[in-house]
Scaffold this active site. Structure first.
Site, short mmCIF file in Angstrom:
data_model
loop_
_atom_site.label_atom_id
_atom_site.label_comp_id
_atom_site.label_asym_id
_atom_site.label_seq_id
_atom_site.Cartn_x
_atom_site.Cartn_y
_atom_site.Cartn_z
N LYS B 95 -53.45 112.96 24.50
CA LYS B 95 -52.44 112.37 25.97
C LYS B 95 -53.75 111.11 25.01
O LYS B 95 -54.68 111.14 26.23
CB LYS B 95 -52.71 112.49 27.49
CG LYS B 95 -52.32 111.64 28.25
CD LYS B 95 -52.62 111.95 29.25
CE LYS B 95 -52.31 110.67 30.55
NZ LYS B 95 -52.42 110.56 31.45
N GLY B 156 -52.96 107.05 39.96
CA GLY B 156 -54.24 107.69 41.40
C GLY B 156 -53.90 107.17 42.60
O GLY B 156 -54.41 107.30 43.39
N ALA B 182 -48.67 109.60 36.19
CA ALA B 182 -49.24 108.55 36.94
C ALA B 182 -48.11 107.93 37.93
O ALA B 182 -47.45 107.86 38.13
CB ALA B 182 -49.92 107.16 36.29
N GLY B 183 -48.81 108.52 39.57
CA GLY B 183 -48.84 107.96 40.49
C GLY B 183 -47.14 108.53 41.40
O GLY B 183 -47.16 107.91 42.66
N ASN B 204 -51.38 114.35 39.27
CA ASN B 204 -53.16 115.21 39.53
C ASN B 204 -53.75 114.99 40.79
O ASN B 204 -53.32 115.69 41.48
CB ASN B 204 -53.90 114.07 38.30
CG ASN B 204 -55.41 114.80 38.49
OD1 ASN B 204 -55.56 115.90 39.67
ND2 ASN B 204 -56.07 114.73 37.45
N THR B 205 -53.56 113.45 41.30
CA THR B 205 -54.57 113.53 42.05
C THR B 205 -53.67 113.69 43.39
O THR B 205 -54.01 114.37 44.16
CB THR B 205 -54.27 112.05 42.14
OG1 THR B 205 -55.14 110.70 41.40
CG2 THR B 205 -54.98 111.42 43.70
#
Lengths: 66, 260
Positions: B95, B156, B182-183, B204-205
Site C-alpha cells: 500500500k 482517521g 481512509a475516513g 482501521n480507526t
C-alpha cells in the site's frame, strides 16, 4: 567502537557481526529486517556482516498500521 | 469474488491493524471482520521492548499482508520503505502512501505517481493511497497500479465518504479495483461506498477505537456485505418528486365525506 543504531549512538564490540548485535538486543533474526549503511541485508548475510565504527544500522519490523 | 493481481478475496473488507488496545483485541477483531487482507506498517524496532512483535500474533495466519509506506514524505522515502517491506514480508504487496503534511496526512499526487511507476517496474503489486481524483486514478492505473485507493475523508477522521461524487467517477472509469480507504467511520459509510460500486473498503480507526472493536468489526463485515449486495441488486434511481408506493386506484378518501 560506536555505531548509529536506529538513529542513536550505541557501543558495540570491535568486529562484531549483525547476527551478534541482534542476539545482544534479544531480537530473533526472523522477526526483523536490517539495513546496514542503507543496504538491506538478506538474513543469510547476518553472520558475515561485520560492523565498523560509525556504521549506520536500522533494525525495522512490522507494527500495527492502517 | 474480488480479484487483485490474480489473488482472489471473498471478503471485501480490508483491515488496518493500527491503534488497537492489545494484540488479543486486534486478533479477535480481524477474526470477527472475516477479512483476508490486512495492512501493517514498518517502524524501527523499540529496543526497550524486543518482544513486541505484531507478526508473532498474525504471522501464522493465512492473510494477505499489505505493508504500507506510512511515514514516507516523498517518493524516495516510500521506495526505501517498500524495499524494506518486501524484505520483511517476503511478498510484493504494497500500500503506497506518501503523505508530506503530518497535519492533514493527505497523499502527494505527484510523488505517489512517481513512486508507483518505479515500484511497478521493480515488480511490486502497488495499491496507491490517493486523493479522490479521477484523472490521477487513470494515471496510476496506466502506471500499473493493481488497484487504486481513493480516500473518503482524511485518515482517521471517521467523517465518511465526503468525496462521493469523485469516487463515483473513479469507479465508473477504473479498469482496476477501487478500494475506498481512509475516513470510513461507520458501517453505514462502508455500505455507502459499496453501494456506489466500490470493490472493497479499507477500515482501521473506526474499528480499533470503538468501545468494542470486535463487535464493531463484525458490524463492518455486515455493512460491507449489505452494500455489495445492494449494488449487485441495482439501486432505484433517486427522484425529487414523490411517487406513491401504494396503488393510486380504489382509494377511500372521496367517500369519507360523512365523517365531517
Amino acid at each position: 567502537m560506536n555505531i548509529l543504531l536506529n538513529g542513536q549512538e550505541k557501543e558495540c564490540t570491535d568486529g562484531s557481526t549483525v547476527l551478534e548485535l541482534l542476539a545482544s538486543l534479544k531480537l530473533t533474526p526472523e522477526s526483523v529486517v536490517v539495513e546496514h549503511n542503507h543496504e538491506i541485508l538478506q538474513p543469510e548475510a547476518y553472520t558475515a556482516a561485520e560492523l565498523a565504527e560509525n556504521d549506520q544500522v536500522e533494525i525495522i519490523r512490522f507494527v500495527g498500521g492502517g | 469474488m474480488l480479484t487483485i493481481a490474480g489473488t482472489e478475496f471473498r471478503s471485501r473488507l480490508f483491515l488496518g491493524t493500527g491503534k488497537f488496545s492489545s494484540s488479543a483485541v486486534m486478533a479477535d477483531a480481524i477474526e470477527a471482520s472475516k477479512c483476508q487482507m490486512i495492512t501493517v506498517a514498518l517502524r524501527r524496532v523499540d529496543l526497550e521492548n524486543p518482544d513486541d512483535d505484531i507478526m508473532s500474533t498474525l504471522g501464522q495466519r493465512e492473510y494477505t499482508f499489505l505493508p504500507n509506506t506510512s511515514g514516507a514524505r516523498d517518493a524516495k522515502e516510500a521506495i526505501r520503505l517498500a524495499k524494506l517491506a518486501r524484505a520483511a514480508s517476503g511478498t510484493s504487496w504494497l500500500k503506497l502512501e506518501v503523505t508530506p503534511d503530518p497535519r492533514t496526512l493527505l497523499p502527494d499526487p505527484v510523488e505517489t505517481l512517481i513512486a508507483t511507476e518505479e515500484l511497478v517496474k521493480d515488480g511490486f503489486i502497488v495499491l496507491p493511497y490517493m486523493n479522490a481524483d479521477p484523472i490521477l486514478a487513470l494515471k496510476l492505473q496506466d502506471a500499473g497500479a493493481a488497484a487504486v485507493m481513493p480516500l473518503g475523508s482524511p485518515i482517521g477522521t471517521n467523517q465518511g465518504v465526503l468525496t462521493d461524487a469523485m469516487v463515483e467517477i473513479i469507479i465508473e472509469q477504473a479498469r482496476v479495483p477501487v478500494v475506498v480507504d481512509a475516513g470510513i467511520g461507520a458501517p453505514s459509510h462502508a455500505a455507502y461506498a459499496m453501494e456506489m460500486g466500490a470493490d472493497a473498503v479499507l477500515v482501521n480507526t473506526a474499528i480499533s477505537v470503538a468501545s468494542d472493536p470486535v463487535a464493531m468489526a463484525a458490524a463492518f463485515a455486515k455493512g460491507v456485505e449489505a452494500g455489495r449486495d445492494a449494488f449487485k441488486a441495482g439501486l432505484g434511481a433517486a427522484n425529487k418528486e414523490a411517487s406513491a408506493s401504494s396503488p393510486e386506484t380504489g382509494k377511500l378518501s372521496t367517500d369519507l365525506g360523512f365523517l365531517a
